[in-house]
Design a protein around this motif. Structure first.
Motif, PDB file in Angstrom:
ATOM      1  N   ARG A   3       0.851  -1.201   0.000  1.00 31.62           N
ATOM      2  CA  ARG A   3       0.000   0.000   0.000  1.00 31.62           C
ATOM      3  C   ARG A   3       0.886   1.250   0.000  1.00 31.62           C
ATOM      4  N   PRO A   4       1.532   1.536  -1.113  1.00 31.68           N
ATOM      5  CA  PRO A   4       2.478   2.655  -1.144  1.00 31.68           C
ATOM      6  C   PRO A   4       1.850   4.009  -0.823  1.00 31.68           C
ATOM      7  N   HIS A   5       0.569   4.157  -1.053  1.00 29.22           N
ATOM      8  CA  HIS A   5      -0.079   5.433  -0.753  1.00 29.22           C
ATOM      9  C   HIS A   5      -0.148   5.720   0.755  1.00 29.22           C
ATOM     10  N   LEU A   6       0.089   4.707   1.581  1.00 33.94           N
ATOM     11  CA  LEU A   6       0.083   4.894   3.027  1.00 33.94           C
ATOM     12  C   LEU A   6       1.473   5.222   3.586  1.00 33.94           C
ATOM     13  N   LYS A   8       4.602   7.282   4.419  1.00 33.46           N
ATOM     14  CA  LYS A   8       4.982   8.686   4.603  1.00 33.46           C
ATOM     15  C   LYS A   8       6.457   8.692   4.990  1.00 33.46           C
ATOM     16  N   PRO A  44       9.703   0.895  -2.480  1.00 36.81           N
ATOM     17  CA  PRO A  44       8.836  -0.221  -2.876  1.00 36.81           C
ATOM     18  C   PRO A  44       9.624  -1.497  -3.167  1.00 36.81           C
TER      19      PRO A  44
END
Length: 70
Positions: A3-6, A8, A44
Motif C-alpha cells: 500500500r504505497p499510498h500509506l 509517509k 517499494p
C-alpha cells in the motif's frame, strides 16, 4: 510495496530502547513516533524483497511442519 499510498517518509529516524522484557503497556512512552529505523531509506523494491523473503521462509516452515514425523 503493498500500500504505497500509506507510506509517509516524513517521520524522523527512531531507534527505541525498550526495557526488558520488551512487552510494555505504554508503547508511546518508549516509542513516540511509532517508527523503527530510518523510514527515509524505505522503497517499494525493498518492501517487495522483504515480502518475498518472509513468504519464502514461511513456506519453508510449512513444508517442514508438513514433512515432520515422530
Amino acid at each position: 510495496a503493498v500500500r504505497p499510498h500509506l507510506v509517509k517518509v516524513t517521520s524522523k529516524a527512531e531507534f527505541p530502547l525498550f526495557p526488558e522484557p520488551i512487552v510494555v503497556r505504554s508503547r508511546r512512552k518508549y516509542w513516540p513516533g511509532g517508527v523503527w529505523g530510518d523510514p527515509g531509506k524505505a522503497s517499494p523494491e525493498k518492501g517487495r524483497r522483504l515480502i518475498e523473503l518472509c513468504v519464502g521462509r514461511l513456506c519453508d516452515l510449512i513444508r517442514r511442519i508438513d514433512d515432520f514425523s515422530e
